[in-house]
Design a protein around this motif. Structure first.
Motif, PDB file in Angstrom:
ATOM      1  N   GLY A 108       0.810  -1.209   0.000  1.00 30.99           N
ATOM      2  CA  GLY A 108       0.000   0.000   0.000  1.00 30.99           C
ATOM      3  C   GLY A 108       0.850   1.269   0.000  1.00 30.99           C
ATOM      4  O   GLY A 108       0.387   2.326  -0.417  1.00 30.99           O
ATOM      5  N   ALA A 116      -1.475   2.959  -5.750  1.00 32.33           N
ATOM      6  CA  ALA A 116      -0.761   2.059  -4.851  1.00 32.33           C
ATOM      7  C   ALA A 116      -0.996   0.612  -5.253  1.00 32.33           C
ATOM      8  O   ALA A 116      -1.971   0.292  -5.933  1.00 32.33           O
ATOM      9  CB  ALA A 116      -1.229   2.286  -3.422  1.00 32.33           C
ATOM     10  N   ARG A 180      -4.080  -0.858  -9.615  1.00 35.00           N
ATOM     11  CA  ARG A 180      -5.222  -0.287 -10.334  1.00 35.00           C
ATOM     12  C   ARG A 180      -6.323  -1.311 -10.596  1.00 35.00           C
ATOM     13  O   ARG A 180      -6.877  -1.389 -11.690  1.00 35.00           O
ATOM     14  CB  ARG A 180      -4.766   0.308 -11.661  1.00 35.00           C
ATOM     15  N   GLY A 181      -6.562  -2.135  -9.598  1.00 36.91           N
ATOM     16  CA  GLY A 181      -7.681  -3.065  -9.692  1.00 36.91           C
ATOM     17  C   GLY A 181      -7.453  -4.290 -10.553  1.00 36.91           C
ATOM     18  O   GLY A 181      -8.332  -5.134 -10.665  1.00 36.91           O
TER      19      GLY A 181
ATOM     20  N   ARG B   9     -10.496   6.933  -6.211  1.00 38.32           N
ATOM     21  CA  ARG B   9     -10.269   6.537  -7.599  1.00 38.32           C
ATOM     22  C   ARG B   9     -11.012   5.238  -7.848  1.00 38.32           C
ATOM     23  O   ARG B   9     -10.940   4.315  -7.028  1.00 38.32           O
ATOM     24  CB  ARG B   9      -8.774   6.342  -7.857  1.00 38.32           C
ATOM     25  N   TYR B  11     -11.568   1.908 -10.123  1.00 38.04           N
ATOM     26  CA  TYR B  11     -10.993   0.998 -11.125  1.00 38.04           C
ATOM     27  C   TYR B  11     -12.087   0.008 -11.489  1.00 38.04           C
ATOM     28  O   TYR B  11     -12.735  -0.555 -10.603  1.00 38.04           O
ATOM     29  CB  TYR B  11      -9.784   0.259 -10.553  1.00 38.04           C
ATOM     30  N   HIS B  60      -3.864   3.819   1.731  1.00 41.53           N
ATOM     31  CA  HIS B  60      -5.251   4.070   1.341  1.00 41.53           C
ATOM     32  C   HIS B  60      -6.104   2.830   1.574  1.00 41.53           C
ATOM     33  O   HIS B  60      -5.645   1.706   1.440  1.00 41.53           O
ATOM     34  CB  HIS B  60      -5.332   4.429  -0.148  1.00 41.53           C
ATOM     35  N   SER B  70     -13.068  -1.802  -8.066  1.00 41.51           N
ATOM     36  CA  SER B  70     -12.607  -1.453  -6.732  1.00 41.51           C
ATOM     37  C   SER B  70     -12.395   0.047  -6.633  1.00 41.51           C
ATOM     38  O   SER B  70     -12.256   0.740  -7.640  1.00 41.51           O
ATOM     39  CB  SER B  70     -11.323  -2.205  -6.390  1.00 41.51           C
ATOM     40  N   GLU B  72     -10.090   3.065  -4.593  1.00 34.26           N
ATOM     41  CA  GLU B  72      -8.978   3.416  -3.725  1.00 34.26           C
ATOM     42  C   GLU B  72      -9.340   4.774  -3.125  1.00 34.26           C
ATOM     43  O   GLU B  72      -9.450   5.768  -3.847  1.00 34.26           O
ATOM     44  CB  GLU B  72      -7.688   3.487  -4.552  1.00 34.26           C
TER      45      GLU B  72
END
Lengths: 404, 343
Positions: A108, A116, A180-181, B9, B11, B60, B70, B72
């Motif tokens: 993280g 992150a 980024r997922g 943010r 995603y 975060h 998701s 953040e």
């Protein structure tokens, strides 16, 4: 006559690449051929992405993203010690949860291009893996005490399963990592693992270490190039020659450092003898001196070899159209190793959080991602199940070396 | 009640693209929902369908959405406040609380130091002694089976003691071994010229006790040697080799588990404590063997001070007391005192 694998095609123009592809002798220069095809693939991708974005390749200058490591050692000290105390109070059971919290903190705190990393390991899976790993490690430690023959048998068996362990371990570690997922992944290639890891290891041992640098190169290449981010595979093609040069220079360094430290120790012990110090004092000083010598030589050689090898590995790594740039230096790395070791000994291990963060920060911040085009265009792969954590835990307990 | 906008943010889980979003938590009674506002669209999901990750340190927070996407969270403090206002907590919140205060960290330091020291000092030996009871004594003979062979090749030479003298000492040894309850008859006495290790006696886990010619010559009478042999039988009867093996393995696992977490050369720092702890275990075993010898001698009308006298002579020959934190044996003064010799 040029050695295979030495040509850097990144500087070639598109037309030159096509020309080279027509002329190349694949049989004699397999590594060059591999590098060339990879570069052409990369350019095609680049053009494709650019076309989609409506810009030409020449128009978009590459953007460099330096990873940022936001960890604060004081904050991490509290996290570390609380989780350690809970681990001790629960006789080790909590260690799996502690590992997850540590990794979630480190991931993280690692930020690339504003986002992150995420860690999603399941502590219960890790605990199961740890229990199995502890049972196996116990067996190994017992075998080591019984006889040399038993030790060799166990070590042989371990060597046989190590490639499998490496694959399982990477699969677990990458499938629970996200940015980024999107999840990372590792393509399981057991045949390749046995050829590149065990095959070269055996050749390395059979040649009394002469071919070990090649093993090291193959291991890095295997681990990086089987890794994926979403559906996009990493590409890694480190030069073979560099690994041999680094290994020989590292050995020379060990000899030089060992020679001077040896003389220093001899002078000190000789001085003690001349001053008629008690044998007990001389004995302790000699033992401490040898331990220090060992630690210094190991830190110096490890720091040097690590910096050079990782630069070569990361410097030849690309992800789709994007390249990695690596600028690790041996001297700061060596000084981090030495001061960490010293501080760990004198603080009874309480320095651990600072030691970990310093090392990770230096190593992360020596890297850069050179983005050719947007970083928004990666796509996810079909969801892959996270394997059992057994391989991951056995490798970390037995200290299986991935070279990173 | 609805909270003000919180930046995050978004995603989508299918590409690596990021969308700027603002979040709001709306709570009414037992039902809470999360509203995600991006350029042009508003989505609302029930809070129970969202996996809310706990933060570690200042990282975060990540929220996993039911559609595979998701979030953040950027404004972490605002989101934390909104969660609290809505009366929502994650399961890990108590751990996070412990991690965020220095006074808990201090408690943890004390717990860790006392816990690991206590475990190494008392826990490991007690567990090892108990565990060894489940292992039949015959298994001990598998430990270090090649030790004598290696010593014969590298250090020892054939004995020069006469056959008659050997038989005499074997008689004494058998007497000691046979009198010990629970001991096996497989204990055996061997003689060697000590070579570079000189005057010494050692008990091998396979049940073999080796007495060097040099020690036999150093002894002024057979009572001194009775003490030495009783000490070695003490090692065998108490199964010190097996217990040491278990204790050393457990110690290695524990110390590497705690301190070996730093990659690279710093994990060498784990070696030093391991060496110190195993040396301490070794000294405990020597004390136990001395106590065994003193008890046996007392029961058989042999003065324990005879053994003390031999130890003293041995230390003199080896050039002084060899005590200390790294030593495998306790200091000479302590051993003499335990055997009732000169303080």
């Amino acid at each position: 006559m040029a050695t295979d694998g030495e040509i850097d095609y990144r500087s070639f123009a598109r037309e030159q690449l096509d020309e080279a592809l027509e002329r190349i002798d694949r049989e004699r220069f397999p590594l060059n051929y591999q590098a060339l095809s990879a570069e052409i693939e990369r350019r095609k991708w680049e053009a494709e992405v650019a076309a989609r974005a409506g810009v030409t390749v020449e128009a978009s200058a590459p953007v460099r993203h330096r990873p940022e490591f936001k960890a604060d050692p004081k904050e991490y000290f509290r996290i570390w010690i609380v989780n350690l105390a809970l681990t001790i109070v629960t006789l080790g059971i909590y260690s799996a949860w502690a590992k997850v919290r540590k990794l979630r903190y480190f991931y993280g705190c690692t930020v690339v291009a504003g986002s992150a990393f995420g860690y999603h390991g399941d502590p219960r899976a890790i605990l199961r893996g740890r229990l199995i790993a502890a049972a196996l490690a116990g067996t190994y430690l017992l075998a080591r005490q019984t006889s040399t023959l038993a030790t060799f048998i166990v070590l042989g068996l371990l060597a046989l399963v190590t490639p499998w362990l490496v694959v399982k371990s990477r699969m677990f570690a990458l499938r629970v990592t996200s940015w980024r997922g999107l999840r990372f992944d590792f393509s399981p290639d057991y045949r390749g693992a046995y050829r590149q890891l065990l095959g070269w290891l055996i050749l390395g041992i059979a040649t009394a270490g002469l071919l070990m640098p090649r093993f090291s190169r193959e291991r890095y290449q295997f681990i990086v190039s089987r890794s994926r981010y979403g559906a996009t595979a990493f590409d890694c093609n480190p030069g073979v020659g560099r690994f041999f040069k680094t290994a020989f220079a590292g050995m020379g360094l060990a000899l030089v450092v060992g020679f001077f430290l040896g003389i220093l120790l001899a002078v000190v012990v000789g001085g003690l003898n001349a001053a008629q110090a008690s044998p007990a004092v001389t004995r302790v000083v000699t033992m401490a001196g040898v331990a220090v010598m060992y630690a210094v030589i190991l830190s110096v050689v490890h720091g040097y070899v690590q910096a050079r090898n990782l630069n070569e590995v990361f410097g030849t790594t690309s992800l789709g159209p994007h390249r990695v740039v690596s600028d690790l230096r041996a001297t700061p790395l060596i000084s981090i190793y030495l001061t960490n070791l010293l501080a760990m000994v004198f603080t009874l291990g309480l320095y651990t959080p600072w030691a970990q963060i310093r090392l990770v920060r230096y190593r992360l911040e020596g890297l850069e991602l050179e983005a050719h085009g947007s970083l928004d265009d990666f796509v996810a792969a079909a969801a892959a199940p996270v394997p059992a954590a057994t391989g991951e835990e056995i490798s970390s307990l037995l200290d299986v070396d991935f070279g990173f | 009640m609805t909270t003000s906008a919180i930046r995050a943010r978004l995603y989508d889980g299918r590409t690596s693209g990021a969308l700027d979003a603002t979040l709001a938590i709306a709570a009414s009674g037992h039902f809470a929902s999360l509203t995600i506002h991006t350029a042009g669209t508003d989505t609302s999901v029930p809070f129970t369908a969202v996996h809310v990750g706990e933060r570690v340190g200042e990282t975060h927070r990540i929220l996993q959405l039911p559609d595979g996407g998701s979030l953040e969270v950027i404004d972490d403090a605002a989101f934390d406040a909104a969660l609290e206002a809505a009366g929502l907590r994650t399961a890990e919140a108590p751990i996070r609380r412990l991690e965020s205060r220095w006074r808990y960290a201090l408690v943890a330091v004390v717990t860790t130091l006392l816990g690991s020291a206590g475990f190494l000092k008392f826990g490991v030996p007690a567990l090892a002694a108990r565990a060894v009871r489940f292992v039949p004594p015959s298994v001990d003979s598998f430990i270090a089976t090649d030790t004598l062979r290696v010593l014969d090749r590298t250090t020892f030479h054939p004995t020069t003691l006469t056959t008659a003298r050997q038989a005499q000492l074997r008689g004494i040894f058998t007497g000691i071994a046979a009198g010990v309850s629970g001991s096996d008859t497989h204990f055996r006495l061997e003689f060697r010229d000590g070579g570079s290790i000189g005057a010494n006696a050692l008990a091998l886990p396979s049940g073999i006790v080796v007495l060097t010619d040099e020690l036999e010559q150093l002894a002024k009478n057979d009572d001194e040697l009775r003490g030495v042999l009783a000490h070695e039988v003490g090692h065998l009867v108490n199964r010190h080799a097996m217990r040491m093996l278990v204790q050393a393995s457990a110690t290695t696992l524990l110390i590497v588990g705690v301190f070996g977490d730093v990659s690279g050369v710093s994990s060498l720092a784990a070696v030093a404590p391991t060496v110190l702890v195993t040396a301490a275990y070794s000294r405990d075993f020597e004390r136990e063997a001395d106590a065994f010898a003193a008890r046996w001698m007392g029961q058989h009308q042999v003065d324990p001070r005879r053994l003390a006298a031999l130890l003293e002579r041995l230390a003199e020959r080896q050039g002084g007391d060899q005590g200390g934190f790294l030593a495998s044996h306790p200091g000479l003064q302590e051993r003499l005192q335990a055997l009732g010799g000169n303080p």
